[in-house]
Motif scaffolding. Structure first.
Motif, PDB file in Angstrom:
ATOM      1  N   GLU A   1       0.854  -1.184   0.000  1.00  0.00           N
ATOM      2  CA  GLU A   1       0.000   0.000   0.000  1.00  0.00           C
ATOM      3  C   GLU A   1       0.892   1.237   0.000  1.00  0.00           C
ATOM      4  OE1 GLU A   1      -3.632   1.930   2.647  1.00  0.00           O
ATOM      5  OE2 GLU A   1      -2.455   0.298   3.471  1.00  0.00           O
ATOM      6  N   ARG A   2       0.434   2.272  -0.679  1.00  0.00           N
ATOM      7  CA  ARG A   2       1.198   3.522  -0.744  1.00  0.00           C
ATOM      8  C   ARG A   2       0.238   4.686  -0.524  1.00  0.00           C
ATOM      9  NH1 ARG A   2       4.471   4.223  -6.191  1.00  0.00           N
ATOM     10  NH2 ARG A   2       2.376   4.433  -7.010  1.00  0.00           N
ATOM     11  N   THR A   3       0.645   5.598   0.356  1.00  0.00           N
ATOM     12  CA  THR A   3      -0.140   6.793   0.660  1.00  0.00           C
ATOM     13  C   THR A   3       0.720   8.010   0.361  1.00  0.00           C
ATOM     14  OG1 THR A   3      -1.254   5.616   2.456  1.00  0.00           O
ATOM     15  CG2 THR A   3      -1.433   8.009   2.456  1.00  0.00           C
ATOM     16  N   VAL A   4       0.141   8.983  -0.325  1.00  0.00           N
ATOM     17  CA  VAL A   4       0.866  10.209  -0.661  1.00  0.00           C
ATOM     18  C   VAL A   4       0.025  11.390  -0.211  1.00  0.00           C
ATOM     19  CG1 VAL A   4       1.781  11.626  -2.532  1.00  0.00           C
ATOM     20  CG2 VAL A   4       1.936   9.127  -2.671  1.00  0.00           C
ATOM     21  N   ARG A   5       0.681  12.299   0.518  1.00  0.00           N
ATOM     22  CA  ARG A   5       0.006  13.527   0.944  1.00  0.00           C
ATOM     23  C   ARG A   5       0.922  14.708   0.698  1.00  0.00           C
ATOM     24  NH1 ARG A   5      -1.725  12.198   6.895  1.00  0.00           N
ATOM     25  NH2 ARG A   5      -0.154  10.600   6.696  1.00  0.00           N
ATOM     26  N   GLU A   6       0.357  15.805   0.181  1.00  0.00           N
ATOM     27  CA  GLU A   6       1.147  17.010   0.019  1.00  0.00           C
ATOM     28  C   GLU A   6       1.409  17.607   1.395  1.00  0.00           C
ATOM     29  OE1 GLU A   6       1.396  21.091  -2.616  1.00  0.00           O
ATOM     30  OE2 GLU A   6      -0.129  19.602  -3.099  1.00  0.00           O
ATOM     31  N   PHE A   7       2.598  18.170   1.555  1.00  0.00           N
ATOM     32  CA  PHE A   7       3.067  18.658   2.845  1.00  0.00           C
ATOM     33  C   PHE A   7       3.649  20.054   2.646  1.00  0.00           C
ATOM     34  CE2 PHE A   7       6.849  18.884   5.734  1.00  0.00           C
ATOM     35  CZ  PHE A   7       6.174  18.889   6.942  1.00  0.00           C
ATOM     36  N   THR A   8       3.366  20.965   3.579  1.00  0.00           N
ATOM     37  CA  THR A   8       3.890  22.328   3.510  1.00  0.00           C
ATOM     38  C   THR A   8       4.809  22.579   4.696  1.00  0.00           C
ATOM     39  OG1 THR A   8       1.843  23.037   2.447  1.00  0.00           O
ATOM     40  CG2 THR A   8       3.263  24.764   3.326  1.00  0.00           C
ATOM     41  N   PRO A   9       6.130  22.468   4.496  1.00  0.00           N
ATOM     42  CA  PRO A   9       7.067  22.742   5.594  1.00  0.00           C
ATOM     43  C   PRO A   9       6.986  24.212   5.998  1.00  0.00           C
ATOM     44  CG  PRO A   9       8.175  21.666   3.741  1.00  0.00           C
ATOM     45  CD  PRO A   9       6.820  22.055   3.281  1.00  0.00           C
ATOM     46  N   MET A  10       6.878  24.465   7.285  1.00  0.00           N
ATOM     47  CA  MET A  10       6.799  25.828   7.800  1.00  0.00           C
ATOM     48  C   MET A  10       7.919  26.148   8.781  1.00  0.00           C
ATOM     49  SD  MET A  10       4.236  27.105   6.191  1.00  0.00           S
ATOM     50  CE  MET A  10       3.986  28.629   7.048  1.00  0.00           C
ATOM     51  N   ILE A  11       8.314  25.161   9.565  1.00  0.00           N
ATOM     52  CA  ILE A  11       9.322  25.382  10.611  1.00  0.00           C
ATOM     53  C   ILE A  11      10.338  24.249  10.538  1.00  0.00           C
ATOM     54  CG2 ILE A  11       9.726  25.513  13.100  1.00  0.00           C
ATOM     55  CD1 ILE A  11       6.796  26.513  13.329  1.00  0.00           C
ATOM     56  N   GLY A  12      11.606  24.615  10.621  1.00  0.00           N
ATOM     57  CA  GLY A  12      12.659  23.598  10.616  1.00  0.00           C
ATOM     58  C   GLY A  12      13.980  24.201  10.196  1.00  0.00           C
ATOM     59  N   ALA A  13      15.040  23.505  10.512  1.00  0.00           N
ATOM     60  CA  ALA A  13      16.381  23.997  10.216  1.00  0.00           C
ATOM     61  C   ALA A  13      16.619  24.210   8.733  1.00  0.00           C
ATOM     62  CB  ALA A  13      17.422  23.041  10.790  1.00  0.00           C
ATOM     63  N   TRP A  14      16.009  23.405   7.879  1.00  0.00           N
ATOM     64  CA  TRP A  14      16.249  23.524   6.448  1.00  0.00           C
ATOM     65  C   TRP A  14      15.169  24.308   5.702  1.00  0.00           C
ATOM     66  CZ3 TRP A  14      12.370  21.037   3.807  1.00  0.00           C
ATOM     67  CH2 TRP A  14      11.687  20.034   4.495  1.00  0.00           C
ATOM     68  N   VAL A  15      14.187  24.857   6.429  1.00  0.00           N
ATOM     69  CA  VAL A  15      13.124  25.648   5.803  1.00  0.00           C
ATOM     70  C   VAL A  15      13.585  27.117   5.713  1.00  0.00           C
ATOM     71  CG1 VAL A  15      10.731  26.423   5.985  1.00  0.00           C
ATOM     72  CG2 VAL A  15      11.352  24.118   6.715  1.00  0.00           C
ATOM     73  N   PRO A  16      13.548  27.707   4.517  1.00  0.00           N
ATOM     74  CA  PRO A  16      13.948  29.121   4.411  1.00  0.00           C
ATOM     75  C   PRO A  16      13.114  30.013   5.331  1.00  0.00           C
ATOM     76  CG  PRO A  16      13.636  28.150   2.232  1.00  0.00           C
ATOM     77  CD  PRO A  16      13.142  27.138   3.242  1.00  0.00           C
ATOM     78  N   GLN A  17      13.744  30.996   5.928  1.00  0.00           N
ATOM     79  CA  GLN A  17      13.062  31.898   6.860  1.00  0.00           C
ATOM     80  C   GLN A  17      11.839  32.563   6.261  1.00  0.00           C
ATOM     81  OE1 GLN A  17      14.424  30.615   9.742  1.00  0.00           O
ATOM     82  NE2 GLN A  17      13.840  32.615  10.445  1.00  0.00           N
ATOM     83  N   ALA A  18      11.835  32.824   4.978  1.00  0.00           N
ATOM     84  CA  ALA A  18      10.695  33.496   4.327  1.00  0.00           C
ATOM     85  C   ALA A  18       9.417  32.676   4.435  1.00  0.00           C
ATOM     86  CB  ALA A  18      11.020  33.779   2.862  1.00  0.00           C
TER      87      ALA A  18
END
Length: 95
Positions: free
Chosen positions: A76-93
């Motif tokens: 089985e495979r599940t795919v969901r779109e994800f919006t990174p907001m906070i994290g070391a590799w997320v651009p500050q903008a």
């Protein structure tokens, strides 16, 4: 570009044989900046990875080329779109 969380559940009697090819495939994608992080679930039932693609269609091509999928090791495979907001590799903008 969009981020997607891909979760797979293994076909238990097939995944171990295919694992080296699957890991090589994801390692190549990580070198290209397509896969940010990947790994198995602690209970051994499957794995997850965070993947970047232009859109859902482009992502489909990437995940359909995974040796686990091609060689029948994905139950089985599940795919969901994800919006990174906070994290070391997320651009500050983004925050």
């Amino acid at each position: 570009m969009a981020w997607f969380v891909v979760e797979i559940r293994y076909v238990q009697d097939k995944f171990a044989e295919v694992r080296p090819r699957h890991r090589d495939y994801l390692a190549d994608l990580a070198e290209q900046g397509v896969v940010a992080v990947a790994g198995p679930l602690a209970d051994g039932s499957g794995g997850m990875y965070l993947c970047q693609a232009e859109d859902r269609e482009a992502l489909q091509a990437v995940i359909d080329a995974d040796p686990y999928y091609i060689e029948g090791a994905v139950e089985e495979r599940t795919v969901r779109e994800f919006t990174p907001m906070i994290g070391a590799w997320v651009p500050q903008a983004s925050v």
